[in-house]
Design an enzyme around this catalytic site. Sequence first.
Site, mmCIF file in Angstrom:
data_model
loop_
_atom_site.group_PDB
_atom_site.id
_atom_site.type_symbol
_atom_site.label_atom_id
_atom_site.label_comp_id
_atom_site.label_asym_id
_atom_site.label_seq_id
_atom_site.Cartn_x
_atom_site.Cartn_y
_atom_site.Cartn_z
ATOM 1 N N HIS A 47 5.862 -5.424 -1.697
ATOM 2 C CA HIS A 47 6.175 -4.449 -0.667
ATOM 3 C C HIS A 47 6.844 -5.085 0.535
ATOM 4 O O HIS A 47 6.225 -5.830 1.272
ATOM 5 C CB HIS A 47 4.894 -3.743 -0.227
ATOM 6 C CG HIS A 47 5.145 -2.454 0.456
ATOM 7 N ND1 HIS A 47 5.066 -1.245 -0.184
ATOM 8 C CD2 HIS A 47 5.536 -2.177 1.711
ATOM 9 C CE1 HIS A 47 5.369 -0.275 0.660
ATOM 10 N NE2 HIS A 47 5.674 -0.820 1.818
ATOM 11 N N ASP A 49 9.499 -3.788 3.741
ATOM 12 C CA ASP A 49 10.109 -2.606 4.370
ATOM 13 C C ASP A 49 11.428 -2.893 5.072
ATOM 14 O O ASP A 49 11.834 -2.136 5.959
ATOM 15 C CB ASP A 49 9.122 -2.008 5.386
ATOM 16 C CG ASP A 49 8.097 -1.092 4.731
ATOM 17 O OD1 ASP A 49 8.521 -0.155 4.032
ATOM 18 O OD2 ASP A 49 6.894 -1.306 4.912
ATOM 19 N N GLU A 160 7.852 4.615 -1.411
ATOM 20 C CA GLU A 160 6.551 4.654 -0.740
ATOM 21 C C GLU A 160 6.268 6.042 -0.173
ATOM 22 O O GLU A 160 6.556 6.332 0.977
ATOM 23 C CB GLU A 160 6.489 3.612 0.381
ATOM 24 C CG GLU A 160 5.095 3.521 1.004
ATOM 25 C CD GLU A 160 5.033 2.603 2.212
ATOM 26 O OE1 GLU A 160 6.089 2.244 2.749
ATOM 27 O OE2 GLU A 160 3.911 2.265 2.616
ATOM 28 N N HIS A 187 1.959 8.878 1.378
ATOM 29 C CA HIS A 187 1.982 7.967 2.518
ATOM 30 C C HIS A 187 0.886 8.465 3.462
ATOM 31 O O HIS A 187 -0.160 8.919 2.972
ATOM 32 C CB HIS A 187 3.384 7.910 3.172
ATOM 33 C CG HIS A 187 3.501 6.811 4.169
ATOM 34 N ND1 HIS A 187 3.620 7.032 5.510
ATOM 35 C CD2 HIS A 187 3.468 5.463 4.011
ATOM 36 C CE1 HIS A 187 3.667 5.857 6.149
ATOM 37 N NE2 HIS A 187 3.575 4.892 5.261
ATOM 38 N N HIS A 235 -2.668 3.925 0.032
ATOM 39 C CA HIS A 235 -2.481 5.084 0.920
ATOM 40 C C HIS A 235 -3.177 6.347 0.427
ATOM 41 O O HIS A 235 -3.188 7.361 1.125
ATOM 42 C CB HIS A 235 -0.996 5.443 1.122
ATOM 43 C CG HIS A 235 -0.304 4.632 2.164
ATOM 44 N ND1 HIS A 235 -0.589 4.740 3.497
ATOM 45 C CD2 HIS A 235 0.675 3.691 2.064
ATOM 46 C CE1 HIS A 235 0.196 3.914 4.169
ATOM 47 N NE2 HIS A 235 0.959 3.252 3.336
ATOM 48 N N HIS A 256 -0.107 -2.288 -1.468
ATOM 49 C CA HIS A 256 -0.421 -3.032 -0.242
ATOM 50 C C HIS A 256 -1.696 -2.495 0.395
ATOM 51 O O HIS A 256 -1.657 -1.695 1.310
ATOM 52 C CB HIS A 256 0.745 -3.018 0.750
ATOM 53 C CG HIS A 256 1.272 -1.659 1.096
ATOM 54 N ND1 HIS A 256 1.628 -0.724 0.174
ATOM 55 C CD2 HIS A 256 1.487 -1.070 2.299
ATOM 56 C CE1 HIS A 256 2.047 0.368 0.786
ATOM 57 N NE2 HIS A 256 1.966 0.186 2.083
ATOM 58 N N ASP A 325 3.786 -6.434 2.808
ATOM 59 C CA ASP A 325 4.100 -5.380 3.782
ATOM 60 C C ASP A 325 4.968 -5.923 4.913
ATOM 61 O O ASP A 325 5.104 -5.294 5.963
ATOM 62 C CB ASP A 325 2.836 -4.731 4.357
ATOM 63 C CG ASP A 325 3.038 -3.251 4.719
ATOM 64 O OD1 ASP A 325 4.143 -2.725 4.461
ATOM 65 O OD2 ASP A 325 2.112 -2.644 5.266
#
Length: 408
Positions: A47, A49, A160, A187, A235, A256, A325
């Site tokens: 993961h 971003d 995600e 999410h 999540h 994550h 992350d």
Amino acid sequence: MQLLKILHLLLVMRWAASHASPEGKSQEERLSHARALLAEVPLVDGHNDLASNIREALENRVEDFPFEKNLTEIEPWASMEYSQTDLPRLRAGQVGGQFWSVWVPCSSQYKNAATQTLEQIDALKRLFDKYQEDLLFVTTAKGVEEAHALGKIGSLLGVEGGHSMDSSLAVLRAFYREGVRYMTLTHSCNNPWADSSVVEEQTDSKELEFDGLTAWGELVVKEMNRLGMLVDISHSASRTMHRVLNITRAPVIFSHSDVRALCNITRNVPDDVLARMPENGGVVLVNFFPYFLSCSSDATVRDIVDNINHIRDVAGVDHVGIWSDFDGINSVPQGLEDVSKYPNLFAELLLDPRWSDEDLKKLAGLNVLRALREAERVRDELAGEVPWDQFIPAEDVAGHLTCSNPWP
Ligand SMILES: *[C@@H]1O[C@H](CO)[C@@H](O)[C@H](O)[C@H]1NC(C)=O
Ligand SMILES: *[C@@H]1O[C@H](CO)[C@@H](O)[C@H](O)[C@H]1NC(C)=O
Ligand SMILES: *[C@@H]1O[C@H](CO)[C@@H](O)[C@H](O)[C@H]1NC(C)=O
């Protein structure tokens, strides 16, 4: 004589350096051991971003993005608290495979979430093209291994948040065709078919909106199994996790998350879910965000190790991995501040005799590649089945259709 003395002194110094820690190996030696392991097997991070930062800073003008530079020295990246990734540091950290996260905010749900998702996929693919000497776009476990063998970073896509698919199985299939190989079911918001961990936080779990997952949400999981897309339940509410584990035919991932035993927040994984990993074959990939690792702002690499060891104790060494992350967190653990620091984690684990080279390779990437390969196997097994083609029931999205054209 003088020469012999100097030689002796040098030998003593070498001995001291190699016995600097009680476990027998110096930090230097453990780091070089870690580096040798990561040359052998790809380190696969689940993961990152980066794409959302390219959107934020450059409105996706990938041509203006200097990924080949050390971004700690270039504005606006140098002062962006969410920026921890660039090519020189990925190389220094020996990253061999990366799931690049395709994330769009919950505020786009029922609006242009699907469009924004395609925009983020487009930006990432342009990034892969621009940096094709270093990044190789891949969609399979084998592809990651081949990229690593070529000295490139195998680059995968993961969406995600289930709100991205706009409650449409056709959009889910389109994501798969774009190369997306995992989708996080939620999410930080419920969508019309699954409960998020945030809801679990605010309400008693008995009052979840859907008891975890709706009947149509089950179809989403089944279609992901059929396609060969990993179901990511980071999540999600814990009830959603259990519902998914009850029906999925392929391994799940937690792209994550950390563990509730060490930091009891709903964003982390409870032990009764960890205990189901051996049967499911799934993998929990620890998140490096200090507030998830240790419920505080001052986590260190030791806290990552503690979370990893807890997953190992409850689920087993075949069910743990590392998914940072990075570029999605604005606080980082000491010792693992950016993507160049992964070898530090392995050097730290090498202090513990329980971690054999084989175990460390599993943690680095072999576990998550096994889960992906297994999802591919389930896809092949289901190859004769027709796609799930039910539209979401109108009552499931009642009140949310104001922005859509009511075409049957
Ligand atoms: C990036 O730049 C920072 C600050 O100058 C430096 O400390 C770091 O070692 C550099 N990293 C790489 C991989 O070049
Ligand atoms: C999962 O399946 C078990 C066994 O059938 C059942 O007892 C349990 O209630 C199910 N859990 C959920 C959340 O549906
Ligand atoms: C976490 O907190 C919840 C709610 O207070 C509690 O029910 C649960 O037992 C706690 N779990 C752990 C591992 O401490």
